[in-house]
Write a protein that holds these residues in place. Structure first.
Motif, PDB file in Angstrom:
ATOM      1  N   THR A  91      56.011  49.922  35.602  1.00  0.00           N
ATOM      2  CA  THR A  91      54.560  49.970  35.773  1.00  0.00           C
ATOM      3  C   THR A  91      54.084  48.678  36.427  1.00  0.00           C
ATOM      4  N   VAL A  92      53.177  48.809  37.400  1.00  0.00           N
ATOM      5  CA  VAL A  92      52.604  47.632  38.057  1.00  0.00           C
ATOM      6  C   VAL A  92      51.087  47.747  38.020  1.00  0.00           C
ATOM      7  N   GLY A  93      50.433  46.732  37.481  1.00  0.00           N
ATOM      8  CA  GLY A  93      48.971  46.707  37.458  1.00  0.00           C
ATOM      9  C   GLY A  93      48.443  45.714  38.476  1.00  0.00           C
ATOM     10  N   ILE A  94      47.257  45.997  39.011  1.00  0.00           N
ATOM     11  CA  ILE A  94      46.611  45.065  39.939  1.00  0.00           C
ATOM     12  C   ILE A  94      45.346  44.543  39.268  1.00  0.00           C
ATOM     13  N   CYS A  95      45.238  43.230  39.148  1.00  0.00           N
ATOM     14  CA  CYS A  95      44.074  42.615  38.496  1.00  0.00           C
ATOM     15  C   CYS A  95      42.979  42.346  39.512  1.00  0.00           C
ATOM     16  N   PRO A  96      41.741  42.401  39.051  1.00  0.00           N
ATOM     17  CA  PRO A  96      40.604  42.162  39.940  1.00  0.00           C
ATOM     18  C   PRO A  96      40.128  40.706  39.818  1.00  0.00           C
ATOM     19  N   VAL A  97      38.982  40.453  40.415  1.00  0.00           N
ATOM     20  CA  VAL A  97      38.209  39.262  40.069  1.00  0.00           C
ATOM     21  C   VAL A  97      37.036  39.755  39.240  1.00  0.00           C
ATOM     22  N   GLY A  98      36.776  39.046  38.170  1.00  0.00           N
ATOM     23  CA  GLY A  98      35.780  39.482  37.192  1.00  0.00           C
ATOM     24  C   GLY A  98      36.293  39.033  35.836  1.00  0.00           C
ATOM     25  N   CYS A  99      35.670  39.523  34.777  1.00  0.00           N
ATOM     26  CA  CYS A  99      36.106  39.101  33.442  1.00  0.00           C
ATOM     27  C   CYS A  99      37.577  39.401  33.207  1.00  0.00           C
ATOM     28  N   SER A 100      38.087  40.472  33.826  1.00  0.00           N
ATOM     29  CA  SER A 100      39.476  40.861  33.567  1.00  0.00           C
ATOM     30  C   SER A 100      40.451  40.208  34.543  1.00  0.00           C
ATOM     31  N   VAL A 101      40.053  39.097  35.132  1.00  0.00           N
ATOM     32  CA  VAL A 101      40.917  38.390  36.089  1.00  0.00           C
ATOM     33  C   VAL A 101      42.225  37.934  35.432  1.00  0.00           C
ATOM     34  N   PHE A 102      42.189  37.734  34.121  1.00  0.00           N
ATOM     35  CA  PHE A 102      43.414  37.300  33.421  1.00  0.00           C
ATOM     36  C   PHE A 102      44.127  38.459  32.719  1.00  0.00           C
ATOM     37  N   ALA A 103      43.877  39.679  33.153  1.00  0.00           N
ATOM     38  CA  ALA A 103      44.481  40.840  32.479  1.00  0.00           C
ATOM     39  C   ALA A 103      45.997  40.713  32.410  1.00  0.00           C
ATOM     40  N   TYR A 104      46.561  40.024  33.400  1.00  0.00           N
ATOM     41  CA  TYR A 104      48.029  39.871  33.420  1.00  0.00           C
ATOM     42  C   TYR A 104      48.546  39.014  32.275  1.00  0.00           C
ATOM     43  N   ASP A 105      47.671  38.295  31.613  1.00  0.00           N
ATOM     44  CA  ASP A 105      48.099  37.500  30.460  1.00  0.00           C
ATOM     45  C   ASP A 105      48.313  38.354  29.215  1.00  0.00           C
ATOM     46  N   TYR A 106      47.827  39.588  29.243  1.00  0.00           N
ATOM     47  CA  TYR A 106      47.837  40.400  28.022  1.00  0.00           C
ATOM     48  C   TYR A 106      48.720  41.632  28.130  1.00  0.00           C
ATOM     49  N   MET A 116      55.511  50.634  49.102  1.00  0.00           N
ATOM     50  CA  MET A 116      56.815  49.976  49.177  1.00  0.00           C
ATOM     51  C   MET A 116      57.702  50.359  47.994  1.00  0.00           C
ATOM     52  N   LEU A 117      57.073  50.610  46.829  1.00  0.00           N
ATOM     53  CA  LEU A 117      57.839  50.906  45.611  1.00  0.00           C
ATOM     54  C   LEU A 117      57.318  52.225  45.024  1.00  0.00           C
ATOM     55  N   PRO A 118      57.593  53.339  45.684  1.00  0.00           N
ATOM     56  CA  PRO A 118      56.969  54.605  45.277  1.00  0.00           C
ATOM     57  C   PRO A 118      57.389  55.105  43.897  1.00  0.00           C
ATOM     58  N   ASP A 119      58.477  54.561  43.347  1.00  0.00           N
ATOM     59  CA  ASP A 119      58.883  55.014  42.009  1.00  0.00           C
ATOM     60  C   ASP A 119      58.109  54.284  40.912  1.00  0.00           C
ATOM     61  N   ARG A 120      57.293  53.311  41.266  1.00  0.00           N
ATOM     62  CA  ARG A 120      56.526  52.589  40.252  1.00  0.00           C
ATOM     63  C   ARG A 120      55.248  53.350  39.906  1.00  0.00           C
ATOM     64  N   ILE A 121      54.781  53.153  38.683  1.00  0.00           N
ATOM     65  CA  ILE A 121      53.480  53.680  38.274  1.00  0.00           C
ATOM     66  C   ILE A 121      52.494  52.535  38.478  1.00  0.00           C
ATOM     67  N   VAL A 122      51.574  52.729  39.410  1.00  0.00           N
ATOM     68  CA  VAL A 122      50.681  51.640  39.827  1.00  0.00           C
ATOM     69  C   VAL A 122      49.241  51.952  39.415  1.00  0.00           C
ATOM     70  N   PHE A 123      48.588  50.961  38.818  1.00  0.00           N
ATOM     71  CA  PHE A 123      47.152  51.132  38.562  1.00  0.00           C
ATOM     72  C   PHE A 123      46.397  49.899  39.021  1.00  0.00           C
ATOM     73  N   SER A 124      45.210  50.128  39.570  1.00  0.00           N
ATOM     74  CA  SER A 124      44.307  49.017  39.847  1.00  0.00           C
ATOM     75  C   SER A 124      43.316  48.974  38.699  1.00  0.00           C
ATOM     76  N   TYR A 125      42.967  47.781  38.284  1.00  0.00           N
ATOM     77  CA  TYR A 125      42.062  47.609  37.145  1.00  0.00           C
ATOM     78  C   TYR A 125      40.873  46.797  37.657  1.00  0.00           C
ATOM     79  N   GLN A 126      39.690  47.422  37.748  1.00  0.00           N
ATOM     80  CA  GLN A 126      38.584  46.773  38.457  1.00  0.00           C
ATOM     81  C   GLN A 126      37.229  46.979  37.789  1.00  0.00           C
ATOM     82  N   GLY A 127      36.412  45.961  37.838  1.00  0.00           N
ATOM     83  CA  GLY A 127      35.026  46.081  37.391  1.00  0.00           C
ATOM     84  C   GLY A 127      34.165  46.696  38.476  1.00  0.00           C
ATOM     85  N   ASP A 128      32.876  46.881  38.159  1.00  0.00           N
ATOM     86  CA  ASP A 128      31.984  47.522  39.133  1.00  0.00           C
ATOM     87  C   ASP A 128      31.555  46.555  40.234  1.00  0.00           C
ATOM     88  N   GLY A 129      31.444  45.275  39.921  1.00  0.00           N
ATOM     89  CA  GLY A 129      31.163  44.316  40.978  1.00  0.00           C
ATOM     90  C   GLY A 129      32.317  44.261  41.968  1.00  0.00           C
TER      91      GLY A 129
END
Ligand SMILES: Cc1ncc(C[n+]2csc(CCOP(=O)(O)OP(=O)(O)O)c2C)c(N)n1
Ligand code: SF4
Ligand code: SF4
Lengths: 254, 74
Positions: free
Chosen positions: A48-63, A86-99
């Protein structure tokens, strides 16, 4: 554990044993927890690969104890596109606020949806820019007071709150769109199910999944966590109704 | 039917938001108003243990995953 009892729920191991920096009652925490519960349940931690945004959840990768990549403000959908291609076998999610997703990153969001990129959007819509001090966002409700709309959002000049889930559901290659919330136990269970369904669709290469969370920001809304639930029920959900907006998988079954 | 279940709430992991308290159907949780954790927050605790029915409403709503739930073996 007391004798004669069995364990039925504990914090997922995929959520690191760290105190999250989010304010008390913030659904960012709830959504991190639910995402990691699903990763644990589906046994996909190592892919699994997550993409962090800019916003309060900018440090999501710490958790969240999965591979994560930080993106520039608003660009998570473009980064997710690159990683998934590039890595189609991965489960990818973007995690983003509304801003992030619906203001500075609207173009990236809409084009990724139009292309039907095979990843999951987790869209945390709290109607405000939480991290920077509660400014008005494109999603702020009409007449809602924020630090940059002290008299309330004026739709004559600022337009109406953007309904991203409804918008992306119009794209042909978007496979699954649902709006969820974490304001009650029942709705939180549905949010968890939606995440799981979107990851399963992704494993079957069905296309884009978009999960909008009618979220809260007790600090930016200047209320208690419990009052934020009332605001969601009374103000947010009438304009941003919960439910499945599109599920091509379900239509196929019919 | 008492003692169907019980919960353990991490004192340091709890942020005192109160969401579990208002969503417990049997009203067995409360914030401890006479004590705080090291973050100066009133933490939630199982005030009336014999009322817990192990429904997991508190653990699903808890943003900070601070609650562990146990159920009586039938
Ligand atoms: C290019 C750029 N522009 C502006 C900012 C300032 N900024 C940081 S977070 C943010 C908005 C965050 O709001 P949202 O995406 O709704 O997330 P929340 O904090 O509410 O979870 C902005 C404008 C930035 N960091 N980078
Ligand atoms: S400022 Fe708002 S969005 Fe950010 S952590 Fe606090 S409650 Fe959550
Ligand atoms: S929901 Fe979690 S963080 Fe909030 S008061 Fe209950 S145990 Fe504490």
């Amino acid at each position: 554990m007391k004798e004669g009892y069995e364990l039925i729920y504990k914090r997922p191991k995929t959520l690191l044993d760290k105190r999250m920096h989010y304010c008390p009652g913030c659904f960012h925490s709830t959504m991190h927890k639910l995402l990691m519960e699903v990763v644990e349940e589906l046994d996909i931690q190592d892919r699994t690969v997550g993409i962090c945004p800019v916003g309060c959840s900018v440090f999501a990768y710490d958790y969240m104890d999965v591979d994560m990549q930080e993106a520039a403000h608003g660009r998570a959908a473009a980064v997710a596109t690159g990683i998934k291609r590039m890595l189609p076998d991965r489960i990818v999610f973007s995690y983003q606020g509304d801003g992030d997703l619906a203001a500075i990153g609207t173009a990236e969001t809409l084009h990724a949806c139009n292309r039907g990129e095979n990843f999951t959007f987790i869209f945390i819509n709290n109607g405000i820019y939480g991290m920077t001090g509660g400014q008005m966002a494109p999603t702020t409700l009409e007449n809602q007071k924020t630090s940059t709309s002290p008299y309330g959002r004026n739709s004559a000049t600022a337009g109406m709150p953007m309904k991203m889930a409804e918008i992306v559901a119009t794209f042909e290659k978007v496979y699954y769109v649902e709006r969820v919330s974490c304001n009650t136990p029942a709705n939180t269970r549905k949010a968890r199910k939606a995440i799981k369904k979107s990851f399963e669709y992704q494993m079957q290469s069905r296309g884009t999944s978009f999960i909008e969370v009618a979220s809260n920001c007790p600090s930016g809304w200047k209320c208690t966590p419990i009052e934020s639930l009332d605001w969601i029920k009374d103000q947010v959900l009438p304009y941003y109704p919960l439910g499945v907006l599109k599920d091509l998988g379900k239509e196929e079954v019919k | 039917m008492p003692f169907k279940g019980y919960v353990e709430i991490s004192v340091e992991g709890c942020k005192g938001c109160g969401l579990c308290v208002i969503h417990c159907p049997t009203e067995c949780l409360a914030l401890n108003m006479s004590d705080t954790n090291s973050y100066s927050l009133h933490y939630a605790y199982l005030k009336e243990p014999d009322k817990c029915i192990a429904c997991q409403n508190c653990s699903i709503i808890c943003p900070d995953a601070a609650i562990t739930v146990y159920k009586k073996i039938a």
